[in-house]
Design an enzyme around this catalytic site. Structure first.
Site, PDB file in Angstrom:
ATOM      1  N   GLU A 104       0.834  -1.199   0.000  1.00 40.20           N
ATOM      2  CA  GLU A 104       0.000   0.000   0.000  1.00 40.20           C
ATOM      3  C   GLU A 104       0.869   1.249   0.000  1.00 40.20           C
ATOM      4  O   GLU A 104       1.546   1.565   0.994  1.00 40.20           O
ATOM      5  CB  GLU A 104      -0.930   0.037   1.216  1.00 40.20           C
ATOM      6  CG  GLU A 104      -1.806   1.280   1.218  1.00 40.20           C
ATOM      7  CD  GLU A 104      -2.702   1.403   2.428  1.00 40.20           C
ATOM      8  OE1 GLU A 104      -3.290   2.479   2.615  1.00 40.20           O
ATOM      9  OE2 GLU A 104      -2.813   0.427   3.181  1.00 40.20           O
ATOM     10  N   LYS A 234      -8.882 -15.600  15.248  1.00 41.18           N
ATOM     11  CA  LYS A 234      -8.994 -15.193  13.843  1.00 41.18           C
ATOM     12  C   LYS A 234     -10.411 -14.797  13.429  1.00 41.18           C
ATOM     13  O   LYS A 234     -10.813 -15.004  12.291  1.00 41.18           O
ATOM     14  CB  LYS A 234      -8.433 -16.293  12.926  1.00 41.18           C
ATOM     15  CG  LYS A 234      -6.966 -16.574  13.200  1.00 41.18           C
ATOM     16  CD  LYS A 234      -6.435 -17.803  12.510  1.00 41.18           C
ATOM     17  CE  LYS A 234      -4.988 -18.044  12.934  1.00 41.18           C
ATOM     18  NZ  LYS A 234      -4.450 -19.310  12.468  1.00 41.18           N
ATOM     19  N   ASP A 308       1.507 -14.774  12.675  1.00 41.70           N
ATOM     20  CA  ASP A 308       0.368 -15.413  12.023  1.00 41.70           C
ATOM     21  C   ASP A 308      -0.534 -14.311  11.468  1.00 41.70           C
ATOM     22  O   ASP A 308      -1.261 -13.657  12.209  1.00 41.70           O
ATOM     23  CB  ASP A 308      -0.401 -16.275  13.024  1.00 41.70           C
ATOM     24  CG  ASP A 308      -1.472 -17.131  12.371  1.00 41.70           C
ATOM     25  OD1 ASP A 308      -1.977 -16.730  11.296  1.00 41.70           O
ATOM     26  OD2 ASP A 308      -1.823 -18.180  12.930  1.00 41.70           O
ATOM     27  N   HIS A 404      -2.110  10.203  -1.073  1.00 40.67           N
ATOM     28  CA  HIS A 404      -2.209   9.009  -1.919  1.00 40.67           C
ATOM     29  C   HIS A 404      -1.937   9.329  -3.381  1.00 40.67           C
ATOM     30  O   HIS A 404      -1.431   8.491  -4.124  1.00 40.67           O
ATOM     31  CB  HIS A 404      -3.583   8.355  -1.741  1.00 40.67           C
ATOM     32  CG  HIS A 404      -3.675   7.531  -0.488  1.00 40.67           C
ATOM     33  ND1 HIS A 404      -3.239   6.234  -0.422  1.00 40.67           N
ATOM     34  CD2 HIS A 404      -4.117   7.850   0.758  1.00 40.67           C
ATOM     35  CE1 HIS A 404      -3.426   5.768   0.798  1.00 40.67           C
ATOM     36  NE2 HIS A 404      -3.958   6.729   1.534  1.00 40.67           N
TER      37      HIS A 404
END
Length: 416
Positions: A104, A234, A308, A404
């Site tokens: 990004e 998760k 993870d 951006h």
């Protein structure tokens, strides 16, 4: 001999189902060779070359069967550095360069500018206020009467259960077992400290042995699933938001009035953006993230350091709080209730990930055990704080789109 088998013969056997792709590691007794053959097989079947996938520093003999199966190569994600960022914690104390693996544009620049603001303001004060990895099996019993009886038995025999659970690991220490009852179903939420490991596998093994001990003494109970989704792993959830999982860590800073004036904003300007966007907007959306972009920073650090990555879901839940002070300064804090990180095990031993942890001074087991993971958690929270400070400040200055445009488009080059 394996050397006498041609690739064409191997590919034919795979096509006929006489040989499975995952069996190549055993066939060659070399996962590097097996990785190459698997990749070449896939290339032949999809009619394209996978040259870039095959370029890696990873020794597949060290990861197959431990981190991954059916390897064909590796993915590469660019790593940028933000900082230096000053962190003042119980374990982390100094200037740190934060590794961020991301695709990004503008993210590294954003954290980098936030790190500069935070560091010039004296540094981020970070503190871990809760530590414990959880696993919550769901157990079925005949009735609610039996459910209460089971919970009472577990409470009365906690020390016995603790001894059984801790026999599976030198580092797993059982802290508590919290029960939840719905009808004739019982969830026992085991909470452990796990040293410097994130600890998910460790607590799963320990809980499995503990539950078997409980059921052996309570025959009316039946294990339905070792993971009953009250852990919670998760998935965005209220339990971890309130009770914590992994490390519950807070990082804070007071940004001076004169610093804000240099950016053309006041403490009230910035706090209003936080209140209306991060708090009210998140409440309207019923979000578990009352923040601007915790997940951006946490995901990038997770990838760079071998965590993870799927646990970004609950690790990025949290609250950004901003409060204008009477003297014009701005108090800012980030609270991460469920930051699940480790400095040993999992992907932390991969070559590039290990280097990034070493760069932060947290790789491996701490002395005493557990201190490296706590130090790492303090650093991650401080990096999140830097990211939040910059993004909310950018919104207050109405420069998000411009950033951006400058940094997030192909062909553009820029810095922080």
């Amino acid at each position: 001999m394996v050397e006498e088998i041609s690739l064409e013969d191997i590919f034919t056997k795979i096509d006929k189902g006489e040989l499975k792709l995952h069996e190549l590691d055993k066939l060659f007794n070399d996962s590097n060779k097996a990785t190459e053959v698997r990749r070449r097989y896939i290339e032949s079947r999809v009619n394209m070359k996978l040259d870039n996938v095959g370029r890696t520093v990873i020794d597949f003999n060290t990861v197959v069967g431990r981190n991954i199966e059916n390897t064909i190569g590796a993915a590469q994600v660019p790593i940028g550095i933000a900082g230096p960022l000053r962190v003042i914690g119980d374990y982390a104390n100094g200037l740190y360069y934060i590794p961020l693996a991301t695709t990004e544009g503008a993210l590294v620049a954003s954290v980098n500018r936030g790190a500069k603001i935070v560091t010039e303001a004296g540094g981020a004060r970070s503190k871990v206020i809760n530590d414990g990895m959880t696993r919550a099996p769901v157990i079925a019993v005949p009735s609610v009467i039996d459910a209460v009886e089971l919970v009472n038995w577990v409470n009365e025999h906690f020390n016995e259960v603790k001894s059984v659970a801790e026999s599976t690991s030198r580092h797993a220490k059982l802290v508590s077992i919290q029960p939840f009852i719905v009808g004739n179903n019982v969830w026992l939420r085991f909470k452990f400290t796990t040293g410097d490991a994130m600890g998910m596998n460790m607590v799963t093994i320990a809980t499995d042995k503990a539950v078997k001990y409980i059921l052996n003494h309570f025959p009316k109970a039946r294990l339905v699933a070792l993971s009953g989704n009250m852990c919670v792993d998760k998935k965005a959830n209220a339990v971890n938001f309130l009770l914590g999982r992994g490390k519950t860590v807070i990082s804070e800073i007071v940004i001076p009035r004169n610093t804000l004036e240099k950016w053309g904003v006041t403490a009230e300007d910035v706090a209003e953006v936080n209140n209306r966007k991060n708090l009210l907007g998140s409440a309207l959306a019923h979000s578990y993230g009352f923040n601007a972009h915790f997940a951006n920073i946490i995901a990038a650090i997770f990838i760079a350091t071998g965590q993870d990555v799927a646990q970004v879901v609950e690790s990025s839940m949290g609250i950004t709080w901003m409060e204008p002070l009477n003297n014009g300064d701005l108090y800012v804090s980030v609270t991460l209730p469920s930051l699940e990180v480790g400095t040993v095990g999992g992907g932390t031993g991969l070559p590039t990930q290990r280097e990034m942890l070493q760069m932060l001074g947290v790789y491996g087991s701490g002395n005493p055990p557990g201190t490296n993971a706590l130090k790492f958690a303090e650093i991650v929270a401080a990096a999140v704080l830097a990211g939040e400070v910059n993004l909310v400040l950018a919104l207050a200055r109405d420069e998000l789109a411009r950033a951006h445009e400058m940094l997030g488009r192909a062909g553009k080059r820029g810095g922080a």
